[in-house]
Write a protein that holds these residues in place. Structure first.
Motif, PDB file in Angstrom:
ATOM      1  N   MET A 109       0.994  -1.239   0.086  1.00  0.00           N
ATOM      2  CA  MET A 109       0.119  -0.150   0.035  1.00  0.00           C
ATOM      3  C   MET A 109       0.668   1.386   0.087  1.00  0.00           C
ATOM      4  SD  MET A 109      -1.361   0.556   3.872  1.00  0.00           S
ATOM      5  CE  MET A 109      -2.262   2.010   3.367  1.00  0.00           C
ATOM      6  N   LEU A 110       0.287   2.354  -0.323  1.00  0.00           N
ATOM      7  CA  LEU A 110       1.098   3.586  -0.510  1.00  0.00           C
ATOM      8  C   LEU A 110      -0.096   4.778  -0.272  1.00  0.00           C
ATOM      9  CD1 LEU A 110       0.712   5.117  -3.201  1.00  0.00           C
ATOM     10  CD2 LEU A 110       2.221   3.284  -3.899  1.00  0.00           C
ATOM     11  N   VAL A 111       0.369   5.997   0.029  1.00  0.00           N
ATOM     12  CA  VAL A 111      -0.307   7.383   0.056  1.00  0.00           C
ATOM     13  C   VAL A 111       0.210   7.919  -1.344  1.00  0.00           C
ATOM     14  CG1 VAL A 111      -1.296   9.468   1.130  1.00  0.00           C
ATOM     15  CG2 VAL A 111      -0.857   7.202   2.566  1.00  0.00           C
ATOM     16  N   GLY A 112      -0.653   8.080  -2.093  1.00  0.00           N
ATOM     17  CA  GLY A 112      -0.244   8.825  -3.298  1.00  0.00           C
ATOM     18  C   GLY A 112      -1.238   9.124  -4.429  1.00  0.00           C
ATOM     19  N   ASP A 113      -0.919   9.622  -5.513  1.00  0.00           N
ATOM     20  CA  ASP A 113      -1.689   9.893  -6.746  1.00  0.00           C
ATOM     21  C   ASP A 113      -2.049   8.862  -7.368  1.00  0.00           C
ATOM     22  OD1 ASP A 113      -1.609  12.819  -6.077  1.00  0.00           O
ATOM     23  OD2 ASP A 113       0.383  13.130  -7.066  1.00  0.00           O
ATOM     24  N   ALA A 114      -3.295   8.618  -7.454  1.00  0.00           N
ATOM     25  CA  ALA A 114      -3.869   7.315  -8.123  1.00  0.00           C
ATOM     26  C   ALA A 114      -3.688   7.512  -9.624  1.00  0.00           C
ATOM     27  CB  ALA A 114      -5.451   7.338  -8.035  1.00  0.00           C
ATOM     28  N   PRO A 115      -3.643   8.563 -10.286  1.00  0.00           N
ATOM     29  CA  PRO A 115      -3.421   8.512 -11.950  1.00  0.00           C
ATOM     30  C   PRO A 115      -1.738   8.203 -12.027  1.00  0.00           C
ATOM     31  CG  PRO A 115      -4.420  10.520 -11.265  1.00  0.00           C
ATOM     32  CD  PRO A 115      -4.102   9.997 -10.010  1.00  0.00           C
ATOM     33  N   TYR A 116      -1.057   8.475 -11.152  1.00  0.00           N
ATOM     34  CA  TYR A 116       0.665   7.963 -11.554  1.00  0.00           C
ATOM     35  C   TYR A 116       0.779   6.567 -10.947  1.00  0.00           C
ATOM     36  CZ  TYR A 116       5.514   7.581 -10.830  1.00  0.00           C
ATOM     37  OH  TYR A 116       6.728   7.192 -10.705  1.00  0.00           O
ATOM     38  N   TYR A 117       0.311   6.282  -9.790  1.00  0.00           N
ATOM     39  CA  TYR A 117       0.387   5.038  -9.280  1.00  0.00           C
ATOM     40  C   TYR A 117      -0.479   3.786  -9.823  1.00  0.00           C
ATOM     41  CZ  TYR A 117       3.659   6.752  -6.002  1.00  0.00           C
ATOM     42  OH  TYR A 117       4.847   7.585  -5.456  1.00  0.00           O
ATOM     43  N   GLY A 118      -1.481   4.333 -10.491  1.00  0.00           N
ATOM     44  CA  GLY A 118      -2.282   3.360 -11.274  1.00  0.00           C
ATOM     45  C   GLY A 118      -1.769   2.473 -12.429  1.00  0.00           C
ATOM     46  N   ARG A 119      -0.865   3.110 -13.029  1.00  0.00           N
ATOM     47  CA  ARG A 119      -0.035   2.353 -14.086  1.00  0.00           C
ATOM     48  C   ARG A 119       0.905   1.174 -13.450  1.00  0.00           C
ATOM     49  NH1 ARG A 119       5.319   5.872 -15.813  1.00  0.00           N
ATOM     50  NH2 ARG A 119       5.548   7.178 -13.903  1.00  0.00           N
ATOM     51  N   PHE A 120       0.822   1.217 -12.255  1.00  0.00           N
ATOM     52  CA  PHE A 120       1.521   0.223 -11.682  1.00  0.00           C
ATOM     53  C   PHE A 120       0.761  -0.912 -11.157  1.00  0.00           C
ATOM     54  CE2 PHE A 120       4.347   3.780 -11.143  1.00  0.00           C
ATOM     55  CZ  PHE A 120       5.350   3.702 -11.960  1.00  0.00           C
ATOM     56  N   GLY A 121      -0.557  -0.663 -11.212  1.00  0.00           N
ATOM     57  CA  GLY A 121      -1.785  -1.600 -10.734  1.00  0.00           C
ATOM     58  C   GLY A 121      -2.312  -1.217  -9.360  1.00  0.00           C
ATOM     59  N   PHE A 122      -1.693  -0.042  -8.854  1.00  0.00           N
ATOM     60  CA  PHE A 122      -2.425   0.364  -7.642  1.00  0.00           C
ATOM     61  C   PHE A 122      -3.709   0.904  -7.725  1.00  0.00           C
ATOM     62  CE2 PHE A 122       2.147   0.086  -6.638  1.00  0.00           C
ATOM     63  CZ  PHE A 122       2.095  -0.205  -4.971  1.00  0.00           C
ATOM     64  N   THR A 123      -4.571   0.536  -6.981  1.00  0.00           N
ATOM     65  CA  THR A 123      -5.972   1.053  -6.846  1.00  0.00           C
ATOM     66  C   THR A 123      -6.336   1.533  -5.464  1.00  0.00           C
ATOM     67  OG1 THR A 123      -6.774  -1.045  -6.527  1.00  0.00           O
ATOM     68  CG2 THR A 123      -6.806  -0.490  -8.686  1.00  0.00           C
ATOM     69  N   ARG A 124      -7.462   2.144  -5.322  1.00  0.00           N
ATOM     70  CA  ARG A 124      -7.865   2.826  -4.161  1.00  0.00           C
ATOM     71  C   ARG A 124      -8.411   1.726  -3.226  1.00  0.00           C
ATOM     72  NH1 ARG A 124     -12.834   4.973  -1.736  1.00  0.00           N
ATOM     73  NH2 ARG A 124     -12.023   7.011  -0.359  1.00  0.00           N
ATOM     74  N   LEU A 125      -7.993   2.007  -1.926  1.00  0.00           N
ATOM     75  CA  LEU A 125      -8.442   0.975  -0.954  1.00  0.00           C
ATOM     76  C   LEU A 125      -9.565   1.403  -0.299  1.00  0.00           C
ATOM     77  CD1 LEU A 125      -4.780  -0.199   0.363  1.00  0.00           C
ATOM     78  CD2 LEU A 125      -6.384  -1.601  -1.034  1.00  0.00           C
ATOM     79  N   ASP A 126     -10.724   0.759  -0.392  1.00  0.00           N
ATOM     80  CA  ASP A 126     -11.685   1.177   0.514  1.00  0.00           C
ATOM     81  C   ASP A 126     -11.628   0.274   1.695  1.00  0.00           C
ATOM     82  OD1 ASP A 126     -13.099   2.560  -1.358  1.00  0.00           O
ATOM     83  OD2 ASP A 126     -13.657   0.985  -2.432  1.00  0.00           O
TER      84      ASP A 126
END
Length: 161
Positions: A109-126
């Motif tokens: 997990m991380l705290v960051g910008d979804a548009p940047y990290y989305g390209r690595f597969g990160f998505t918002r954690l509900d």
């Protein structure tokens, strides 16, 4: 540039890079409260040096808990201003995540910008709550195994194991 594991001798140079990129007040962020007194995951703290031997980019990872589950907290990742736009941050993210998976970590997990990290597969954690005042839209996760985030909910806390 080659990727190397950070050594104890690199610590202050990496800290100086983080201060340059994020300002000395960076340690007031909520994610730093989770890191305080907890050693980073040493074999996932990586850096790249330029042709002059100066640290051009660095990344660190820390263990945390989410509702009892062990999670890897990515960050900070920084690239020296003279090397931004060269893909160094992306290379460190990809390499460190691949190493984390190879070492048996299930989720990152991380705290960051979804548009940047989305390209690595990160998505918002509900349902995953960082200490305030973190914006919940910036809390992102990546499963390293299928369904690794299923049922993982709750407050993020320090992991001193």
């Amino acid at each position: 540039m080659n990727i190397h594991e950070e050594t104890p001798e690199d610590r202050w140079e990496v800290e100086a890079l983080y201060d340059l990129c994020f300002a000395p007040g960076r340690e007031a962020l909520s994610s730093y409260r989770l890191r305080d007194g907890v050693p980073p995951v040493a074999d996932l703290c990586l850096l790249m040096r330029d042709e002059n031997g100066i640290v051009a980019a660095a990344i660190r990872h820390w263990p945390v808990r989410v509702g009892g589950a062990r999670v890897l907290l990515l960050g900070p990742v920084a690239v020296h201003p003279t090397h931004q736009g060269e893909g160094l941050g992306a290379a460190l993210i990809r390499e460190s995540v691949a190493r984390a998976a190879a070492r048996g970590w299930r989720r990152v997990m991380l705290v960051g910008d979804a548009p940047y990290y989305g390209r690595f597969g990160f998505t918002r954690l509900d349902g995953v709550e960082m200490p305030p005042p973190t914006n919940p839209d910036r809390v992102l996760g990546l499963p390293l195994l299928p369904d690794a985030w299923d049922g993982v909910r709750g407050k993020v806390s320090r992991d001193a194991d």
